[in-house]
Design an enzyme around this catalytic site. Structure first.
Site, PDB file in Angstrom:
ATOM      1  N   GLU A 104       0.823  -1.261   0.003  1.00 30.56           N
ATOM      2  CA  GLU A 104       0.047   0.155   0.140  1.00 30.56           C
ATOM      3  C   GLU A 104       0.918   1.151  -0.022  1.00 30.56           C
ATOM      4  O   GLU A 104       0.447   2.043  -0.633  1.00 30.56           O
ATOM      5  CB  GLU A 104      -0.944   0.212   1.360  1.00 30.56           C
ATOM      6  CG  GLU A 104      -2.053   1.150   1.291  1.00 30.56           C
ATOM      7  CD  GLU A 104      -3.095   1.287   0.018  1.00 30.56           C
ATOM      8  OE1 GLU A 104      -3.141   2.299  -0.197  1.00 30.56           O
ATOM      9  OE2 GLU A 104      -3.020   0.194  -0.632  1.00 30.56           O
ATOM     10  N   HIS A 119       2.221   0.682  -4.687  1.00 30.17           N
ATOM     11  CA  HIS A 119       0.983   1.092  -4.834  1.00 30.17           C
ATOM     12  C   HIS A 119       0.639   2.657  -4.959  1.00 30.17           C
ATOM     13  O   HIS A 119       0.647   3.128  -6.237  1.00 30.17           O
ATOM     14  CB  HIS A 119      -0.164   0.419  -4.181  1.00 30.17           C
ATOM     15  CG  HIS A 119      -1.378   0.923  -4.546  1.00 30.17           C
ATOM     16  ND1 HIS A 119      -1.847   1.999  -3.635  1.00 30.17           N
ATOM     17  CD2 HIS A 119      -2.564   0.836  -5.395  1.00 30.17           C
ATOM     18  CE1 HIS A 119      -3.485   2.294  -3.930  1.00 30.17           C
ATOM     19  NE2 HIS A 119      -3.505   1.517  -5.286  1.00 30.17           N
ATOM     20  N   HIS A 123       0.617   5.155  -8.472  1.00 25.26           N
ATOM     21  CA  HIS A 123      -0.602   6.233  -8.783  1.00 25.26           C
ATOM     22  C   HIS A 123       0.161   7.520  -8.892  1.00 25.26           C
ATOM     23  O   HIS A 123      -0.446   8.050  -9.984  1.00 25.26           O
ATOM     24  CB  HIS A 123      -1.420   6.247  -7.556  1.00 25.26           C
ATOM     25  CG  HIS A 123      -2.613   5.295  -7.622  1.00 25.26           C
ATOM     26  ND1 HIS A 123      -3.661   5.733  -8.280  1.00 25.26           N
ATOM     27  CD2 HIS A 123      -2.779   4.030  -7.262  1.00 25.26           C
ATOM     28  CE1 HIS A 123      -4.744   4.481  -8.216  1.00 25.26           C
ATOM     29  NE2 HIS A 123      -4.054   3.717  -7.528  1.00 25.26           N
ATOM     30  N   HIS A 159      -4.130  -1.643 -10.995  1.00 26.19           N
ATOM     31  CA  HIS A 159      -4.528  -2.581 -10.022  1.00 26.19           C
ATOM     32  C   HIS A 159      -4.700  -4.258 -10.406  1.00 26.19           C
ATOM     33  O   HIS A 159      -4.170  -4.909  -9.623  1.00 26.19           O
ATOM     34  CB  HIS A 159      -5.993  -2.382  -9.591  1.00 26.19           C
ATOM     35  CG  HIS A 159      -5.980  -1.291  -8.510  1.00 26.19           C
ATOM     36  ND1 HIS A 159      -5.742  -1.419  -6.899  1.00 26.19           N
ATOM     37  CD2 HIS A 159      -5.884   0.199  -8.569  1.00 26.19           C
ATOM     38  CE1 HIS A 159      -5.760  -0.106  -6.393  1.00 26.19           C
ATOM     39  NE2 HIS A 159      -5.764   0.666  -7.474  1.00 26.19           N
TER      40      HIS A 159
END
Length: 352
Positions: A104, A119, A123, A159
């Protein structure tokens, strides 16, 4: 999302794992109210991921690649290196949580310095791919904000790549026993045939940006489905009563080429429809009882007029879950779409 794509006759999402790939363009035409009401930036087609160095933020593609390799290495070794250099095993019961905190990454990450923030920083890099060093003073793309990220098709490719990390881990775990998977009959107007349709709804806007005296309603449509229930046949071979946790999943039967999907591949399409505890016996369960849907929350007008808000005992207290009408995905093909429904049972309350 992949189920929706199959329903539209499209192929499954291709994971974004090659950072040298030229990616497609996207323009959201949305305004960001948290960024001085600027338009979210568009992304021209053909750009390649680059290092970001702007606004005090420095993220490199090389770092991202390194973090990805280290996470996959930890999965294959079944061990994570914590901040003190100690090896921590990815245990069956807790390994998925350890891995999630690393990817995360959250404050629970055992070693964010070593495993990074794959992650979130992926992004960020994608949201600034059009102006990575800020020389053109462009705002971020929609991928940089959680409220809008899902609008960009790259969200799903990103994802899918993250999901693949967790699939790598799950392949190291023991398989579920086949005797814990039950057949489910879905009872609707026609047994094992479930109809979905679009229905009208209204959204009240008068309490939005401007306070208005009269009602201002916007009419929109959303997916809905006919009422249905599940019949699950279970066998309790013991003489005493047994408590079980039951989870119900929906999955497509055929892939984009019309071939039947093997169950080990099919599980990646699983949509959880319900989860509940019950005394082990033949089970009938109404779809409106689903634990993964939320009841309607108290409206602003109801609160103003003295209605009590939800309590912790209410099913809708946290406002978590899908709306009940969205429990079953939209069907877009006239000839329908074939799904299979599985129920998986765990013994006792602990799920062991």
């Amino acid at each position: 999302y992949d189920c929706e794509r199959l329903g539209l006759g499209l192929q499954r999402v291709i994971p974004y794992h090659n950072f040298d790939e030229k990616i497609g363009g996207y323009a959201s035409h949305l305004v960001s109210f948290i960024n001085d009401s600027k338009m979210f930036a568009s992304r021209p087609a053909g750009l390649i991921l680059q290092d970001v160095n702007r606004g005090g933020q420095l993220i490199t593609v090389e770092e991202l690649e390194r973090w990805k390799d280290r996470i996959i290495q930890a999965v294959h070794l079944g061990m994570v290196i914590d901040e003190s250099g100690k090896l921590v095993p990815l245990a069956i019961q807790t390994g998925i949580d350890v891995l999630g905190a690393m990817v995360e990454a959250s404050y629970s990450s055992l070693n964010s310095t070593y495993y990074g923030n794959f992650h979130n920083d992926l992004h960020n890099l994608l949201s600034l791919i059009h102006d990575p060093d800020g020389r053109f003073k462009q705002s971020i793309g929609v991928l940089g904000t959680t409220a809008t990220a899902v609008r960009d098709p790259m969200f799903f490719r990103l994802h899918r790549a993250v999901d693949n990390m967790f699939v790598e881990y799950k392949l190291t775990l023991p398989s579920y026993q086949k005797d814990r998977i039950e057949n489910v009959e879905v009872k609707a107007t026609v047994s094992n045939v479930l109809n979905t349709f679009m229905t009208d709804a209204y959204l009240e806007l008068k309490h939005g940006i401007l306070e208005l005296n009269g009602p201002v309603k916007v009419k929109y449509q959303h997916i809905d489905h006919e009422p249905f229930s599940y019949d699950i046949i279970c066998q309790n071979s013991t003489q005493g009563s047994k408590t079980a946790t039951v989870r119900i999943f929906l999955a497509p039967v055929y892939d984009e080429l019309g071939h039947e999907i093997p169950i080990n591949e099919q599980r990646r399409f699983f949509i959880e429809l319900d989860k509940f505890q019950v005394l082990l016996n033949n089970i009938t369960r109404d779809s409106k009882e689903s634990a993964v849907t939320a009841e309607g929350s108290t409206s602003y007008d109801e609160l103003i007029n003295g209605a009590e808000s939800s309590t912790e005992e209410d099913h809708s207290y946290c406002a978590c879950g899908w709306p009940e009408y969205a429990l079953v995905q939209a069907e877009v093909e006239r000839h329908g779409f074939c799904f299979v429904c599985y129920a998986h049972r765990f013994r006792g309350r602990s799920g062991e």
